[in-house]
Design an enzyme around this catalytic site. Structure first.
Site: not given
Ligand SMILES: [Zn+2]
Length: 405
Positions: A197-198, A201, A204
């Site tokens: 998940h991290e 980010h 991105h």
């Molecule tokens: Zn998040």
């Protein structure tokens, strides 16, 4: 023993129903006892939203809140309408819970987080974790995997818990420097989902700052959770497809289905409550505790259906959600979930062209409005197609569970 929030989370996952029930009732007790204060506090924030919207000549608080990101109010309404019309898979999941957990007197809110199938708790080394994250992301292509590898090798991540270190996990970026990730890695499967998940980010951010000038070098919150949840969805798929045995596959499907409940349906239910409570005040009604509880309880009942019992505690659940003070924030959890589910399913179906569009999305940053960025990636959030696609996916996951039983 004192009931803390963290303990509550743990108790709600207990296979012992008594533990789940008693912790549920105990946690909500003070919220019921302070219902007048909580209702007037929420009512005050709603009124402040109305004041701001009217002072700026917006037709409603919803128009005012969505205008900053140029999101049409129809997107919000459409999301709720389409979901309401398609609560079938959620209620089917509830019936499955009822059957497997043998809940003869019906399903209660404290039955929604108990695991249906248990899985052996393994410990994963950091090396294994990074490997699994890279394998999960393989469908995003070689370049993406190489960037991930670079992040792992060049030490973007503060991995382990340490004295005085803050809890949780975050990713943070500054233009011109690689992103940084904070973790408290403990070797659980859950930690590996947090890592991917991290890193979603982080990559991105990394793709954005390497492709955009500084003015567009970050991204709106409406898009942020798309990149992170897409990675989770890819890892989930990878693990389900490669599960060692039936038990492991069922446990993974269970976790995935819980995500559809908590991040999709439940957040839309919250979004509907938020909108309807604002609408009541906009029409001149007062938000008394009874009115709020009645409204929340009725929406909860509609979504979860006839097998579900709404307790007084459940009706008051709105009063412990801090996000209701963020001015139409929660719907973004569900839109992110829907958008990433749609993107991932397109990458699985179409391969290369969808993958290219996805990488373009990561490189777009703030150069366009969020809706336009998603549209170019192949997800039109003004139509019901992505929502229906998400709901269909939940149905096929339920099919998989039933086939294995
Ligand atoms: Zn998040």
């Amino acid at each position: 023993m004192r009931l803390t929030n963290a303990l509550y989370g743990k108790f709600q996952q207990s296979p012992d129903r008594r533990v789940r029930k008693e912790s549920y009732l105990a946690l909500h007790k003070p919220y019921l006892a302070h219902k007048n204060m909580l209702a007037s506090s929420y009512s005050a924030i709603v009124k402040s939203h109305i004041f701001s919207a009217r002072a700026r000549n917006y037709p409603s608080t919803l128009h005012a809140a969505l205008d900053a990101n140029n999101i049409p109010v129809e997107v919000y309404h459409n999301l709720i309408k389409t979901t309401r019309e398609n609560t079938g898979p959620l209620q089917r999941y509830l019936r499955l819970r009822k059957k497997i957990l043998n809940l003869t007197d019906g399903v209660f809110d404290y039955d929604l987080r108990a695991p249906l199938f248990s899985m052996e708790q393994k410990h994963y080394s950091w090396q294994q974790a990074t490997q699994m994250v890279m394998e999960g992301a393989r469908l995003l292509g070689e370049d993406y995997v190489q960037q991930l590898k670079q992040g792992f090798e060049k030490r973007w991540i503060d991995v382990y818990e340490n004295k005085g270190k803050r809890s949780g996990a975050y990713s943070s970026g500054t233009y011109g420097v690689h992103p940084y990730v904070l973790m408290n890695y403990n070797g659980t499967l859950n930690d590996i989902f947090t890592l991917t998940h991290e890193m979603g980010h982080a990559l991105h951010t990394w793709y954005t700052i390497n492709n955009q000038p500084i003015v567009y070098g970050d991204y709106p919150i409406f898009l942020a959770e798309v990149a992170s949840t897409a990675n989770e969805a890819l890892l989930e798929k990878h693990l389900i497809d490669n599960a060692a045995d039936k038990q492991e596959k069922l446990a993974l499907l269970n976790t995935t289905l819980d995500g559809f409940n908590s991040t999709f349906y439940r957040q839309i239910l919250f979004a509907e409550f938020e909108w309807r409570s604002h609408e009541l005040v906009e029409k001149g009604e007062a938000l008394t505790p009874d009115r709020l509880n009645e409204l929340f309880g009725a929406i909860y009942q509609d979504y979860y259906g006839g097998e579900f019992t709404v307790l007084d505690e459940t009706k008051a659940l709105w009063s412990r959600v801090p996000h209701f003070y963020y001015n139409y924030y929660v719907f973004q959890y569900s839109t992110s979930f829907v958008a990433s589910a749609a993107l991932v399913s397109k990458i699985i179906e179409e391969g290369q062209p969808a993958r290219e569009r996805y990488l373009d999305f990561l490189k777009s940053g703030r150069s366009r409005y969020a809706m336009d960025t998603l549209k170019r990636a192949g997800v039109d959030m003004s139509s019901s197609e992505p929502v229906l696609r998400t709901i269909k996916r939940m149905g096929s996951l339920l099919d998989q569970v039933e086939e294995l039983l």
